[in-house]
Scaffold this active site. Structure first.
Site, PDB file in Angstrom:
ATOM      1  N   LYS A  46       0.915  -1.160   0.070  1.00 38.98           N
ATOM      2  CA  LYS A  46      -0.231   0.039  -0.029  1.00 38.98           C
ATOM      3  C   LYS A  46       0.694   1.324  -0.030  1.00 38.98           C
ATOM      4  O   LYS A  46       0.634   2.339  -0.630  1.00 38.98           O
ATOM      5  CB  LYS A  46      -0.912  -0.030   1.213  1.00 38.98           C
ATOM      6  N   GLN A 102      -4.049  -1.663   9.719  1.00 41.35           N
ATOM      7  CA  GLN A 102      -3.960  -3.032   9.276  1.00 41.35           C
ATOM      8  C   GLN A 102      -4.618  -4.006  10.040  1.00 41.35           C
ATOM      9  O   GLN A 102      -4.072  -4.231  11.209  1.00 41.35           O
ATOM     10  CB  GLN A 102      -2.758  -3.271   8.679  1.00 41.35           C
ATOM     11  N   ASP A 148     -10.919   2.595   4.312  1.00 41.63           N
ATOM     12  CA  ASP A 148     -10.856   1.455   4.150  1.00 41.63           C
ATOM     13  C   ASP A 148     -12.644   1.071   4.123  1.00 41.63           C
ATOM     14  O   ASP A 148     -12.907   0.036   3.857  1.00 41.63           O
ATOM     15  CB  ASP A 148     -10.510   0.624   5.404  1.00 41.63           C
TER      16      ASP A 148
END
Ligand code: NAP
Length: 293
Positions: A52, A96, A119
Site C-alpha cells: 500500500k 491493518q 477502508d
C-alpha cells in the site's frame, strides 16, 4: 470466455489517479496523504502494508507508516488513531488487520473518523453505503464493482449469488449488487456456512461471487454455463516447481470453471490488485472532499 484482468485494470486506475494528483499539485493543492497503522510483526500484514505504501509512491501520494509494538495497549492505539484523526494534513487512515487479541477491532474501527475511513469499515460508511449515499466502500467490494463496470458486465435483473458474508467482502458485495444503480439491480442470494443446497443455488447464478476462503471450493458442477465468476479467494500453496516454492490459487477451481464461464477473474491478477487501487481511489476522494463534502 473473457478473462477479467485486474492487474491491467488496476494499473489503468492508478494512472488515472496519478494524473489527477499531478493536476492537484500543479494547481498548488495539497498532496493526498494516507496514513497506515501497523501493529506487530505479522509477515502477511507487513507485506500488505508495504504494498500500500509503495502504491502511494507510484501515484504521487504522501504516505506515513506508523509501526507499533504488538504489546501496545488498546488505549494507546486509540490515542494514535485519535491523533491521526485530528491531523489536518492526513486524508486517509487505515489500521491493518488483524490486531493482537487484547485489542478490540470494533473499538479501534469505531474510533476512526468516518471522513478519513478510506477502508470503509466504520459503521458510518457501511450505513451510508447501505443507504446508497456517497460513502467510502470497502476496498475489495469496491474493486469488484469497478471491474464489473469497466468490463461492461450486465447486472440488472441478473441472479447474483455471493458465497461468504464477511463484513469486508461478502456482506457489502451483496448490498452493492442489490442497490438501485449500476452495477446493481441484481436479485441477490447471500450464502454462508449454514446455507443448504449451496451447489444447487450456485448453479442458478448468472453472476457468482466467491469469498469463502477455501481453496478451489467452487467446481464446474456448481457453475451455470455462461455465468460470470468473480473469485475473491487467495491461498498460497506449496509448489516446488516455482522459484518461490509456492503459487497462488483462488476459491474457484479455475481450470475447470473457466471454460464454462462467460467471464472470470483469475488468481492471481484478478480481484487482488484491484483492492489497492480502490484504497488509493478512496484516499483521493477524501483529499478532494468528494464523499463527506
Ligand atoms: P471469512 O471472513 O473467513 O468469511 C468466509 C465466509 O465464507 C463466511 O461468511 C462463512 O460463513 C462462509 N463459509 C465458510 N464455509 C462455507 C461453506 N461450506 N459454505 C458456504 N459458506 C461458507 O473470509 P473473507 O475475509 O471474506 O475472505 C474470503 C477469501 O477472500 C479469503 O481467501 C481471503 O484471503 C480472500 N480475500 C481476498 C482479498 C483480495 O484483495 N483479493 C481481500 C479480502 C479477502 P459463516 O459466516 O457462516 O461462518
Amino acid at each position: 470466455m473473457i478473462l477479467i484482468d485486474g492487474k491491467k485494470t488496476s494499473s489503468e486506475i492508478k494512472n488515472e489517479i496519478a494524473t489527477r494528483v499531478a493536476e492537484i499539485k500543479a494547481e498548488g493543492g495539497k498532496t493526498p496523504h494516507l496514513a497506515a497503522v501497523l501493529v506487530g510483526n505479522d509477515g502477511a500484514s507487513q507485506t500488505y502494508v508495504g504494498a500500500k505504501v509503495k502504491a502511494c509512491e507510484e501515484v504521487g501520494f504522501q504516505s506515513t507508516l506508523v509501526r507499533l509494538e504488538s504489546d501496545i495497549s488498546e488505549a494507546e492505539l486509540l490515542k494514535v488513531v485519535e491523533d491521526i484523526n485530528e491531523n489536518p494534513d492526513i486524508d486517509g487512515l487505515i489500521v491493518q488487520l488483524p490486531l493482537p487479541k487484547h485489542i478490540s477491532v470494533d473499538k479501534v474501527t469505531n474510533k476512526i473518523k468516518p471522513e478519513k475511513d478510506v477502508d470503509g469499515f466504520t459503521p458510518a460508511n457501511v450505513g451510508r453505503m447501505t443507504l446508497n449515499w456517497p460513502a467510502y466502500v470497502a476496498a475489495t467490494p469496491y474493486g469488484i464493482v469497478e471491474l464489473l463496470k469497466r468490463y461492461n458486465i450486465e447486472t440488472s435483473g441478473k441472479h447474483c449469488v455471493v458465497i461468504g458474508r464477511s463484513h469486508i467482502v461478502g456482506s457489502p458485495m451483496s448490498i452493492l449488487m442489490a442497490r438501485n444503480g449500476y452495477p446493481g439491480n441484481a436479485t441477490v442470494t447471500l450464502t454462508h456456512s449454514k446455507t443448504q443446497n449451496l451447489a444447487e443455488i450456485c448453479r442458478t447464478a448468472d453472476i457468482l461471487i466467491v469469498a469463502i476462503g477455501k481453496p478451489e471450493f467452487v467446481t464446474a458442477d456448481m457453475v451455470k454455463p455462461g455465468a460470470v465468476v468473480i473469485d475473491v479467494g487467495i491461498h498460497r500453496i506449496e509448489d516446488p516447481s516455482k522459484k518461490s516454492g509456492f503459487r497462488l490459487i483462488g476459491d474457484v477451481k479455475f481450470d475447470e470453471v473457466a471454460p464454462l464461464a462467460s467471464a472470470i477473474t483469475p488468481v492471481p491478477g484478478g480481484v487482488g490488485p484491484m483492492t489497492i487501487a480502490a484504497l488509493l481511489y478512496n484516499t483521493l476522494q477524501s483529499a478532494e472532499k468528494k464523499v463527506f463534502g
